[in-house]
Design an enzyme around this catalytic site. Structure first.
Site, PDB file in Angstrom:
ATOM      1  N   LYS A  13      -2.751  -0.267   2.460  1.00  4.59           N
ATOM      2  CA  LYS A  13      -4.127  -0.546   2.022  1.00  4.59           C
ATOM      3  C   LYS A  13      -4.135  -1.406   0.758  1.00  4.59           C
ATOM      4  CE  LYS A  13      -5.113   3.816   1.453  1.00  4.59           C
ATOM      5  NZ  LYS A  13      -3.789   4.389   1.821  1.00  4.59           N
ATOM      6  N   ARG A  88     -12.472   9.406   1.192  1.00  8.04           N
ATOM      7  CA  ARG A  88     -11.349  10.152   1.745  1.00  8.04           C
ATOM      8  C   ARG A  88     -11.777  11.502   2.303  1.00  8.04           C
ATOM      9  NH1 ARG A  88      -7.054   7.547  -1.510  1.00  8.04           N
ATOM     10  NH2 ARG A  88      -5.016   8.404  -1.039  1.00  8.04           N
ATOM     11  N   ARG A 127       8.428   2.391  -2.744  1.00  4.21           N
ATOM     12  CA  ARG A 127       7.387   1.567  -3.374  1.00  4.21           C
ATOM     13  C   ARG A 127       7.585   1.440  -4.884  1.00  4.21           C
ATOM     14  NH1 ARG A 127       1.326   3.003  -1.995  1.00  4.21           N
ATOM     15  NH2 ARG A 127       1.959   5.138  -2.424  1.00  4.21           N
ATOM     16  N   ARG A 161       5.382   5.410  -8.940  1.00  5.41           N
ATOM     17  CA  ARG A 161       4.383   6.468  -9.099  1.00  5.41           C
ATOM     18  C   ARG A 161       5.025   7.838  -9.104  1.00  5.41           C
ATOM     19  NH1 ARG A 161      -0.135   4.862  -4.773  1.00  5.41           N
ATOM     20  NH2 ARG A 161      -0.218   7.134  -4.703  1.00  5.41           N
ATOM     21  N   ARG A 172       0.612  14.825   0.864  1.00  9.74           N
ATOM     22  CA  ARG A 172      -0.353  13.716   0.933  1.00  9.74           C
ATOM     23  C   ARG A 172      -0.702  13.375   2.377  1.00  9.74           C
ATOM     24  NH1 ARG A 172       2.705   9.670  -2.648  1.00  9.74           N
ATOM     25  NH2 ARG A 172       1.100   8.205  -1.974  1.00  9.74           N
TER      26      ARG A 172
HETATM   27  P1  ADP Z   1      -2.071   6.064  -1.554  1.00 13.90           P
HETATM   28  O1  ADP Z   1      -1.776   4.698  -2.081  1.00 13.90           O
HETATM   29  O2  ADP Z   1      -0.849   6.857  -1.311  1.00 13.90           O
HETATM   30  O3  ADP Z   1      -3.023   6.078  -0.405  1.00 13.90           O
HETATM   31  P2  ADP Z   1      -3.862   6.498  -3.815  1.00 13.90           P
HETATM   32  O4  ADP Z   1      -3.283   5.665  -4.891  1.00 13.90           O
HETATM   33  O5  ADP Z   1      -5.051   5.970  -3.113  1.00 13.90           O
HETATM   34  O6  ADP Z   1      -2.729   6.878  -2.752  1.00 13.90           O
HETATM   35  O7  ADP Z   1      -4.212   7.948  -4.377  1.00 13.90           O
HETATM   36  C1  ADP Z   1      -3.296   8.693  -5.128  1.00 13.90           C
HETATM   37  C2  ADP Z   1      -3.863  10.072  -5.402  1.00 13.90           C
HETATM   38  O8  ADP Z   1      -5.081   9.962  -6.133  1.00 13.90           O
HETATM   39  C3  ADP Z   1      -4.217  10.888  -4.170  1.00 13.90           C
HETATM   40  O9  ADP Z   1      -3.114  11.600  -3.651  1.00 13.90           O
HETATM   41  C4  ADP Z   1      -5.302  11.815  -4.729  1.00 13.90           C
HETATM   42  O10 ADP Z   1      -4.751  12.865  -5.493  1.00 13.90           O
HETATM   43  C5  ADP Z   1      -6.050  10.898  -5.689  1.00 13.90           C
HETATM   44  N1  ADP Z   1      -7.152  10.169  -5.022  1.00 13.90           N
HETATM   45  C6  ADP Z   1      -7.275   8.828  -4.882  1.00 13.90           C
HETATM   46  N2  ADP Z   1      -8.406   8.502  -4.254  1.00 13.90           N
HETATM   47  C7  ADP Z   1      -9.037   9.670  -3.974  1.00 13.90           C
HETATM   48  C8  ADP Z   1     -10.248  10.022  -3.309  1.00 13.90           C
HETATM   49  N3  ADP Z   1     -11.067   9.079  -2.793  1.00 13.90           N
HETATM   50  N4  ADP Z   1     -10.550  11.349  -3.218  1.00 13.90           N
HETATM   51  C9  ADP Z   1      -9.763  12.309  -3.717  1.00 13.90           C
HETATM   52  N5  ADP Z   1      -8.607  12.059  -4.346  1.00 13.90           N
HETATM   53  C10 ADP Z   1      -8.235  10.756  -4.477  1.00 13.90           C
HETATM   54  P1  ADP Z   2      -1.195   2.222   0.446  1.00 13.60           P
HETATM   55  O1  ADP Z   2      -2.045   1.527  -0.584  1.00 13.60           O
HETATM   56  O2  ADP Z   2      -1.865   2.330   1.778  1.00 13.60           O
HETATM   57  O3  ADP Z   2      -0.676   3.550  -0.034  1.00 13.60           O
HETATM   58  P2  ADP Z   2       0.742   0.111  -0.146  1.00 13.60           P
HETATM   59  O4  ADP Z   2      -0.026  -1.135   0.064  1.00 13.60           O
HETATM   60  O5  ADP Z   2       1.038   0.511  -1.537  1.00 13.60           O
HETATM   61  O6  ADP Z   2       0.098   1.333   0.688  1.00 13.60           O
HETATM   62  O7  ADP Z   2       2.125  -0.046   0.663  1.00 13.60           O
HETATM   63  C1  ADP Z   2       3.133   0.962   0.613  1.00 13.60           C
HETATM   64  C2  ADP Z   2       4.509   0.301   0.491  1.00 13.60           C
HETATM   65  O8  ADP Z   2       4.830  -0.383   1.693  1.00 13.60           O
HETATM   66  C3  ADP Z   2       4.615  -0.730  -0.623  1.00 13.60           C
HETATM   67  O9  ADP Z   2       5.906  -0.625  -1.188  1.00 13.60           O
HETATM   68  C4  ADP Z   2       4.436  -2.072   0.092  1.00 13.60           C
HETATM   69  O10 ADP Z   2       5.155  -3.114  -0.565  1.00 13.60           O
HETATM   70  C5  ADP Z   2       5.012  -1.772   1.458  1.00 13.60           C
HETATM   71  N1  ADP Z   2       4.279  -2.438   2.553  1.00 13.60           N
HETATM   72  C6  ADP Z   2       2.943  -2.627   2.650  1.00 13.60           C
HETATM   73  N2  ADP Z   2       2.631  -3.244   3.821  1.00 13.60           N
HETATM   74  C7  ADP Z   2       3.811  -3.413   4.491  1.00 13.60           C
HETATM   75  C8  ADP Z   2       4.165  -3.993   5.760  1.00 13.60           C
HETATM   76  N3  ADP Z   2       3.227  -4.487   6.581  1.00 13.60           N
HETATM   77  N4  ADP Z   2       5.468  -3.999   6.102  1.00 13.60           N
HETATM   78  C9  ADP Z   2       6.407  -3.488   5.273  1.00 13.60           C
HETATM   79  N5  ADP Z   2       6.141  -2.947   4.061  1.00 13.60           N
HETATM   80  C10 ADP Z   2       4.860  -2.904   3.667  1.00 13.60           C
END
Ligand code: ADP
Ligand code: ADP
Ligand code: ZN
Length: 218
Positions: A13, A88, A127, A161, A172
């Protein structure tokens, strides 16, 4: 353009949001990034959410809704925005609807990115992120062109992170399956919903999303 990027942790994302932000000149609103900034700054919100985030659970809806509601009022959101990691839960989705209707605006698209569960774990544990510009990388799947130097800004410092550990990933993913996936039917019913296969290369996934947004697909 106003859109939501949905998907499990590690689906890509943030990576896709950053590319869309450049392409369309609209901001990425990442609740995860906002919360991490609060934790880092040690604000009252940051103190409240730190241990919740480290455990992999979701932060309470009212805190998140306030965060987004304040942010949507900023002038850079006037031409659109990319919601990354929000909503979420069903309660957040309902609150978002209310916020949008209060402002007399609506969503153009909800894009759900799907990725195999095993790939999610690999993506999360590898990551890392540029400290100065926030662009995301991966140890093996998405390395900077020059080792140790950010492609986007030339920064040389990176961070991992606290919650990107194998131990937290299960919590998660469970939170996603139990609390977030159930909002997918809600958006499917409303229309303008697109499911995108996130297993391809980053650029390929971006093309799939853009095709959907610009109505050139299917
Ligand atoms: P990811 O990249 O793994 O999808 P995020 O960076 O979006 O994770 O979120 C990291 C953490 O922040 C989540 O595990 C949760 O604890 C909190 N968080 C983020 N967005 C939300 C949301 N919309 N509602 C509740 N908790 C959230
Ligand atoms: P999210 O925001 O959904 O948690 P991220 O965008 O941070 O996910 O992506 C998670 C990890 O996977 C990062 O280290 C990113 O560089 C890698 N990544 C993202 N998209 C791809 C893809 N299409 N193929 C391989 N690696 C990816
Ligand atoms: Zn950078």
């Amino acid at each position: 353009m106003r859109l939501i990027l949905l998907g499990p942790p590690g689906a890509g994302k943030g990576t896709q949001a950053q590319l869309l932000m450049k392409r369309y000149g609209i901001p990425q609103l990442s609740t995860g990034d906002m919360l991490r900034a609060s934790v880092k700054a040690g604000t009252p919100l940051g103190v409240e959410v730190k241990s919740i985030m480290e455990s992999g659970a979701l932060v309470p809806d009212d805190l998140i809704v306030r965060l987004i509601s304040d942010r949507l009022g900023d002038s850079d959101c006037l031409n659109g925005f990319i919601l990354d990691g929000f909503p979420r839960t069903e309660a957040q989705a309902t609150s978002l609807d209310q916020m949008l209707s209060d402002r007399g605006i609506s969503l153009d698209c909800v894009v759900s990115i799907t990725v195999d569960q095993r790939a999610l774990v690999d993506r999360i544990v590898g990551r890392f992120t540029c400290k100065s510009c926030g662009i995301g990388y991966h140890d093996t799947l998405n390395r900077p062109r020059v080792d140790g130097v950010c492609d986007a800004c030339g920064g040389k410092e990176f961070f991992r992170r606290e919650d990107d550990k194998a131990e937290t990933v299960v919590a998660r993913l469970t939170a996603y399956i139990q609390q977030t996936a159930p909002i997918i039917p809600y958006y499917k019913e409303k229309g303008r919903f697109a499911e995108v296969n996130g297993m391809g290369e980053i650029d390929v996934v971006q093309e799939l999303i853009v095709n959907d947004l610009e109505g050139r697909s299917k």
